[in-house]
Design an enzyme around this catalytic site. Structure first.
Site, short mmCIF file in Angstrom:
data_model
loop_
_atom_site.label_atom_id
_atom_site.label_comp_id
_atom_site.label_asym_id
_atom_site.label_seq_id
_atom_site.Cartn_x
_atom_site.Cartn_y
_atom_site.Cartn_z
CG ASN A 98 -1.74 1.22 1.41
OD1 ASN A 98 -1.82 2.04 0.49
ND2 ASN A 98 -2.37 1.36 2.56
CD1 TRP A 99 3.69 1.06 -2.69
CD2 TRP A 99 3.78 2.15 -4.65
NE1 TRP A 99 4.52 0.34 -3.52
CE2 TRP A 99 4.59 1.00 -4.73
CE3 TRP A 99 3.67 2.98 -5.76
CZ2 TRP A 99 5.30 0.67 -5.89
CZ3 TRP A 99 4.38 2.66 -6.91
CH2 TRP A 99 5.19 1.52 -6.97
CE LYS A 100 -0.19 3.36 4.65
NZ LYS A 100 -0.16 3.48 6.08
CG HIS B 140 -5.93 1.60 5.31
ND1 HIS B 140 -5.52 2.55 6.21
CD2 HIS B 140 -4.87 0.79 5.10
CE1 HIS B 140 -4.25 2.31 6.53
NE2 HIS B 140 -3.83 1.24 5.87
CD GLU C 110 -3.08 5.37 6.81
OE1 GLU C 110 -3.07 5.42 5.57
OE2 GLU C 110 -2.10 4.96 7.48
CD GLU D 299 -3.59 -2.79 7.38
OE1 GLU D 299 -2.45 -2.98 6.94
OE2 GLU D 299 -4.25 -1.77 7.14
N GLY E 248 2.35 2.06 10.73
CA GLY E 248 3.29 3.16 10.58
C GLY E 248 3.99 3.56 11.87
CB SER F 75 5.26 -1.97 11.85
OG SER F 75 4.80 -0.64 12.06
N GLY G 17 2.81 -1.30 4.28
CA GLY G 17 2.83 0.13 4.00
C GLY G 17 4.26 0.60 3.76
N GLY G 18 4.89 1.14 4.80
CA GLY G 18 6.23 1.74 4.68
C GLY G 18 7.23 0.89 3.92
C1 PEP Z 1 -0.86 -0.02 6.20
O1 PEP Z 1 -1.07 1.18 6.24
O2 PEP Z 1 -1.67 -0.77 5.64
C2 PEP Z 1 0.36 -0.53 6.82
C3 PEP Z 1 0.39 -1.79 7.14
O3 PEP Z 1 1.36 0.37 7.03
P1 PEP Z 1 2.81 0.09 7.69
O4 PEP Z 1 3.34 -1.19 7.08
O5 PEP Z 1 3.63 1.27 7.33
O6 PEP Z 1 2.58 -0.06 9.15
#
Ligand code: PEP
Length: 251
Positions: A12-14, A97, A99, A167, A173, A213, A234-235
């Site tokens: 997920n590049w956001k 999600h 967010e 999640e 994040g 994470s 994500g990251g």
């Molecule tokens: C996400 O936002 O779906 C996610 C898992 O982010 P991160 O890996 O950065 O925690």
């Protein structure tokens, strides 16, 4: 014999990276991608779906959108419909999600409409659930997950085109990953919820992936758990080598 579920690793590049960086990262992912049985998905921002679909043509890497609107089309300034992301090359979509729930006030009812519409348009949905830190600390996290599932899913959902992402909001994040045992407990609970809704083999067959994470150094342990079928990243998905290393741990 336990069910063998095909793993999924989705990035997920956001709202990160310009198109040139996105193209370069996709090319690098294709170059570094290990031999794998896992399904590999990249979810870039909307305007990058079509150009990246050209880059990823004839490769095993699939594309997903990060959300879609709950209505098919119409006067919804600034929004994007499910049929549009399909036209742009997406086969998958992330829905619900945390967010989106937090910053856009998406409710269970919204999420349900989106899932139904996305599936009608042929998309496979990654439906996100997860508790906040105070819900974990007050030990109501399994109830929260049950509610988030029951307010959205019923037998009218196409479970063959549904993946659930657990999640925990406190791990997204933040660098704080759920321990493999913490994550697996919730994944088993999710499977039971799905069984309660649709019975039969759905609970056993549905893929439940972990997000929060996940990184190259903790992926192997998480992905080795009985009920963790992959990751939503994500990251770490913004770095091609890290992302591909995570893929290498998915069976
Ligand atoms: C996400 O936002 O779906 C996610 C898992 O982010 P991160 O890996 O950065 O925690």
């Amino acid at each position: 014999m336990p069910t063998k579920r095909t793993s999924i690793i989705a990035g997920n590049w956001k709202m990160n990276s310009g198109i040139n960086e996105g193209i370069q990262r996709c090319q690098e992912i294709v170059k570094l991608l290990p031999e794998t049985n896992a399904e590999v998905i990249i979810c870039p921002p909307f305007p990058h779906l079509y150009p990246l679909s050209e880059v990823l043509k004839n490769t095993p890497v699939m594309l997903g959108a990060q959300t879609v609107h709950k209505k098919a089309s119409g006067a919804y300034t600034g929004d994007v419909g499910a049929f549009m992301v399909v036209e742009a090359g997406a086969e998958w979509v992330i829905i619900g999600h945390s967010e989106r729930r937090q910053y856009y006030g998406e409710t269970g009812a919204d999420i349900r409409e989106k899932i139904l519409l996305a599936q009608d348009n042929g998309l496979t949905v990654i439906f996100c659930v997860g508790e906040r830190i105070e819900e974990r600390e007050s030990n109501v996290y399994l109830d929260v997950i049950t509610r988030q599932i029951n307010e959205v899913l019923d037998p009218s959902i196409n479970f063959d085109k549904l993946v659930i992402a657990y999640e925990p909001v406190w791990s997204i994040g933040t660098g704080k990953t759920a321990s493999p045992e913490q994550a697996n407990e919730v994944h088993m609970h999710i499977r039971q919820c799905i069984y309660n809704i649709n019975g039969g083999k759905t609970g056993e067959n549905i893929r439940v992936i972990y997000g929060g994470s996940m990184k190259p150094d903790n992926a192997a342990e998480l992905l080795a758990q009985t009920d963790i079928d992959g990751g939503l990243i994500g990251g770490a998905s913004l770095n091609a080598a890290d992302f591909c290393q995570i893929v290498s741990h998915a069976g």
